[in-house]
Design a protein around this motif. Sequence first.
Motif, PDB file in Angstrom:
ATOM      1  N   ALA A   1      -0.722  39.481  29.141  1.00 33.83           N
ATOM      2  CA  ALA A   1      -0.418  39.722  30.354  1.00 33.83           C
ATOM      3  C   ALA A   1       0.235  38.467  30.735  1.00 33.83           C
ATOM      4  O   ALA A   1       0.001  37.333  30.458  1.00 33.83           O
ATOM      5  CB  ALA A   1      -1.926  39.879  31.107  1.00 33.83           C
ATOM      6  N   LEU A   2       1.429  38.827  31.347  1.00 30.93           N
ATOM      7  CA  LEU A   2       2.509  37.804  31.888  1.00 30.93           C
ATOM      8  C   LEU A   2       2.776  38.249  33.123  1.00 30.93           C
ATOM      9  O   LEU A   2       2.403  39.238  33.884  1.00 30.93           O
ATOM     10  CB  LEU A   2       3.830  38.070  31.106  1.00 30.93           C
ATOM     11  CG  LEU A   2       3.676  38.231  29.506  1.00 30.93           C
ATOM     12  CD1 LEU A   2       5.044  38.499  29.036  1.00 30.93           C
ATOM     13  CD2 LEU A   2       3.123  36.794  29.042  1.00 30.93           C
ATOM     14  N   ASN A   3       3.121  37.084  34.052  1.00 31.35           N
ATOM     15  CA  ASN A   3       3.240  37.035  35.508  1.00 31.35           C
ATOM     16  C   ASN A   3       4.776  36.501  35.744  1.00 31.35           C
ATOM     17  O   ASN A   3       5.374  35.420  35.530  1.00 31.35           O
ATOM     18  CB  ASN A   3       2.381  36.266  36.276  1.00 31.35           C
ATOM     19  CG  ASN A   3       2.441  36.365  37.586  1.00 31.35           C
ATOM     20  OD1 ASN A   3       3.488  36.749  38.076  1.00 31.35           O
ATOM     21  ND2 ASN A   3       1.558  35.835  38.541  1.00 31.35           N
ATOM     22  N   ALA A   4       5.583  37.589  36.087  1.00 31.58           N
ATOM     23  CA  ALA A   4       6.897  37.292  36.111  1.00 31.58           C
ATOM     24  C   ALA A   4       7.526  37.116  37.715  1.00 31.58           C
ATOM     25  O   ALA A   4       8.499  37.181  38.143  1.00 31.58           O
ATOM     26  CB  ALA A   4       7.721  38.720  35.571  1.00 31.58           C
ATOM     27  N   ASP A   5       6.302  36.977  38.239  1.00 29.94           N
ATOM     28  CA  ASP A   5       6.480  36.644  39.746  1.00 29.94           C
ATOM     29  C   ASP A   5       7.407  37.785  40.617  1.00 29.94           C
ATOM     30  O   ASP A   5       8.068  37.370  41.213  1.00 29.94           O
ATOM     31  CB  ASP A   5       7.247  35.107  39.949  1.00 29.94           C
ATOM     32  CG  ASP A   5       7.013  34.756  41.021  1.00 29.94           C
ATOM     33  OD1 ASP A   5       6.004  34.817  41.822  1.00 29.94           O
ATOM     34  OD2 ASP A   5       7.588  33.400  41.622  1.00 29.94           O
ATOM     35  N   PHE A   6       7.105  38.787  40.425  1.00 30.86           N
ATOM     36  CA  PHE A   6       7.558  39.915  41.243  1.00 30.86           C
ATOM     37  C   PHE A   6       7.015  40.104  42.383  1.00 30.86           C
ATOM     38  O   PHE A   6       5.685  39.549  42.602  1.00 30.86           O
ATOM     39  CB  PHE A   6       7.345  41.273  40.288  1.00 30.86           C
ATOM     40  CG  PHE A   6       8.562  41.562  39.313  1.00 30.86           C
ATOM     41  CD1 PHE A   6       9.601  42.098  39.757  1.00 30.86           C
ATOM     42  CD2 PHE A   6       8.155  41.236  37.988  1.00 30.86           C
ATOM     43  CE1 PHE A   6      10.462  42.351  38.787  1.00 30.86           C
ATOM     44  CE2 PHE A   6       9.135  41.476  37.220  1.00 30.86           C
ATOM     45  CZ  PHE A   6      10.456  42.328  37.576  1.00 30.86           C
ATOM     46  N   SER A   7       7.472  40.587  43.326  1.00 27.17           N
ATOM     47  CA  SER A   7       6.865  40.903  44.653  1.00 27.17           C
ATOM     48  C   SER A   7       6.132  42.324  44.709  1.00 27.17           C
ATOM     49  O   SER A   7       6.179  43.056  43.602  1.00 27.17           O
ATOM     50  CB  SER A   7       7.664  40.649  45.891  1.00 27.17           C
ATOM     51  OG  SER A   7       6.965  40.831  47.018  1.00 27.17           O
ATOM     52  N   CYS A   8       5.840  42.803  46.003  1.00 25.53           N
ATOM     53  CA  CYS A   8       5.490  44.295  46.159  1.00 25.53           C
ATOM     54  C   CYS A   8       6.167  44.715  47.478  1.00 25.53           C
ATOM     55  O   CYS A   8       5.835  44.020  48.234  1.00 25.53           O
ATOM     56  CB  CYS A   8       3.834  44.392  45.761  1.00 25.53           C
ATOM     57  SG  CYS A   8       3.128  45.814  46.309  1.00 25.53           S
TER      58      CYS A   8
END
Length: 312
Positions: A26-33
């Motif tokens: 699991a990775l966090n690519a710092d997208f928003s929503c």
Amino acid sequence: MTKEKHYNTLNEYYKNKYNCKVAKIALNADFSCPNKDGTKGSGGCIYCSKLGSGDMAGNKNHSLKQQFEEIKAILKNKWPDAKYIPYLQANSNTYAPIQKLKSIYEEILLFDKDIVGLAIATRPDCFTLEIYDYLESLNQKIPLTIELGLQTINPQTIQFINRCSTNEEFVQCVQNLRKRNIEVVVHIINGLPHETKEDMLNTIRFLNTLDIQGIKFHMLLILKDTPLEQYYLKQPFPLLTLEEYVSIVSEQIAILKPSIIIHRLCADGVIEDLIAPKWTIKKLVVMNEIDKHLRKHNIYQGDHFNLSTHHH
């Protein structure tokens, strides 16, 4: 289905598909929503953590490559010969201009020769025709899985949890992805405020009518610093007990289309942030209890699939 499990496990599915152990990273690519940044809704879904439900993902202050390597190093000890599927988990990972998506996805696929797929968590309202078509071409190079949060189909609950996207959008999105041969995994949440067992079963009946490949079951977690925490502290509502959760998930498994792969049976939250229910901390216990219940009552996935035609 294996003898010891009464349902289709992700582990078996990967073994059959890739002939080896496959681990998700699991990775966090710092997208928003769009439900958080105000383009669509505001404040996000009420249960969503500050990390955009990416609490188990890598550290977003580290590069994606670094996150991947850190997690891979841990997994290597456990499974020396595993292959990997990077999983973009936090927030909505198709919510960006297509050039940005391309650069992120394609960078990730070059991290390791043992990467065999890519999983992307997002919302049904974060696609354009261009993105669908790009994903279709990517899927021809490496197997893609799109993970979509549905949570529930009950219109009152949808409004209450501030999902800010409709069931129609969801159906349309699944159809668009399946037309392009992309696998779809759906997330649902049991124990949402004021939902009955029938509501939770109806969500499964609804999914049975769609061409989806996988499902993740979660128990509603009340996490620190979420609108749900504020609500719960002011107006506590009953949360499912472990026994109730086990019994409901078992019934859901019994009516679930037999071909669907079960990717997860319960959620994990970060222990420091978990307000309730505390029984969810012991994830293995929850999974074992579900297995025991299924065996004891001789329930197999899809046993009642034909009896469960969707009704409103």
